[in-house]
Design an enzyme around this catalytic site. Structure first.
Site, mmCIF file in Angstrom:
data_model
loop_
_atom_site.group_PDB
_atom_site.id
_atom_site.type_symbol
_atom_site.label_atom_id
_atom_site.label_comp_id
_atom_site.label_asym_id
_atom_site.label_seq_id
_atom_site.Cartn_x
_atom_site.Cartn_y
_atom_site.Cartn_z
ATOM 1 C CE LYS A 116 -3.330 2.645 2.564
ATOM 2 N NZ LYS A 116 -3.654 3.062 3.931
ATOM 3 N N GLY A 177 -7.909 9.625 9.542
ATOM 4 C CA GLY A 177 -8.248 9.759 10.950
ATOM 5 C C GLY A 177 -9.284 10.812 11.267
ATOM 6 C CB ALA A 204 -8.009 7.951 4.377
ATOM 7 N N GLY A 205 -10.543 8.285 6.416
ATOM 8 C CA GLY A 205 -11.630 9.198 6.756
ATOM 9 C C GLY A 205 -12.950 8.546 7.115
ATOM 10 C CG ASN A 226 -6.131 1.565 11.705
ATOM 11 O OD1 ASN A 226 -4.934 1.696 11.485
ATOM 12 N ND2 ASN A 226 -6.534 1.104 12.872
ATOM 13 C CB THR A 227 -8.924 5.915 13.135
ATOM 14 O OG1 THR A 227 -7.611 6.064 12.586
ATOM 15 C CG2 THR A 227 -9.029 6.740 14.400
#
Length: 285
Positions: A116, A177, A204-205, A226-227
């Site tokens: 990635k 994040g 992301a986001g 993830n987050t």
């Protein structure tokens, strides 16, 4: 633990997405949810969350300072015990040389050609540097890597990344994040329409399961989170929620969503109503 995690994933694998596999660089996958491995409260919770989400791919950031120490060795052992495919990433890299070097190190450690690719160009938003990204992707592809570039929704950048050999694109939903979800739905729909045959993974986001479902309903092929999972009050429950949301969104997309309307459309037709009911309606009017 490794055998238990594998059994948990396999128990529902055949039923996932009704025989609608996701194919990335020739690898067929049942799950369309990818998970990151950072920021979890503990290794045990990470393991349980990955099992609950039934993911088949996890992303791992290679940190030079931890690769050779005891803590780093324990982490790599934990990742191997998850029994999933590892997608190393070049998180935090700010330039082409740094990203390429990190990718080469990751290939040696994880014994995979998958990478990635992140080349960050702006500090406040961590927006990808699409110029450096294309350059690094070209170098890595020539070196035998199978590149998953973290990019924006820019159509020109997407075309150039495909032109240098990338077969998958990972456009952001919003800054890393941030939890804002899909900041630019118009541009994301345009990206999907321009490249209907290219696997597109929202990266992301993403902050909530509803964001993941919305992305899948647009026709995106997968979502990476993830987050939103790791920082939830209950990461294991949130992992399961994301798995269900991705499945629901994909199923809705395949079922062909109804088109939105500006005016109401009655779900119960007027034809067939009793004459007296119609007369009473007119009288009340």
């Amino acid at each position: 633990m490794k055998a238990d995690l594998a059994a948990d994933r396999e128990s529902g694998k055949d039923a996932v997405f009704g025989g609608d596999p996701l194919t990335l660089y020739g690898v067929a996958l049942a799950s369309r949810l990818l998970a990151g491995t950072a920021q979890y409260p503990s290794p045990a919770i990470l393991s349980r969350a990955i099992a609950a989400a039934k993911v088949e791919i996890v992303t791992v950031s290679l940190r030079r300072e931890s690769g050779g120490n005891q803590a780093g060795a324990r982490f790599w052992a934990l990742i191997r015990d998850l029994g999933v495919r590892v997608l190393p990433n070049t998180a935090g890299c700010r330039g082409v040389k740094e990203a390429v070097t990190t990718a080469q190190m990751a290939r040696e450690i994880f014994d995979t050609a998958w990478i990635k690719l992140e080349v960050i160009g702006e500090e406040d938003t961590l927006q990808p540097d699409v110029f450096g990204l294309v350059e690094a992707a070209a170098i890595l592809t020539r070196d035998g890597f199978q590149v998953f570039p973290y990019t924006t929704e820019d159509l020109v950048a997407a075309e150039k990344l495909l032109g240098v050999g990338c077969e998958v694109l990972m456009p952001w939903g919003s800054p890393i994040g941030s939890g804002r979800g899909l900041n630019n739905p118009y541009a994301l729909r345009s990206l999907r329409a321009h490249f209907p045959q290219v696997p597109l993974i929202i990266d992301a986001g993403i902050g909530a399961p509803s964001h993941a479902a919305a992305a899948m309903e647009m026709g995106f092929d997968a979502v990476l989170s993830n987050t939103a999972i790791a920082k939830a009050g209950d990461p294991v429950a949130m992992a399961r929620a994301f798995a269900l949301a991705v499945e629901a969104g994909r199923t809705g997309y395949r079922a062909d969503l109804m088109q939105a309307r500006d005016m109401a459309a009655p779900s119960t037709p007027v034809i067939g109503r009793a004459f007296n009911d119609l007369a009473n309606d007119r009288a009340r009017a």
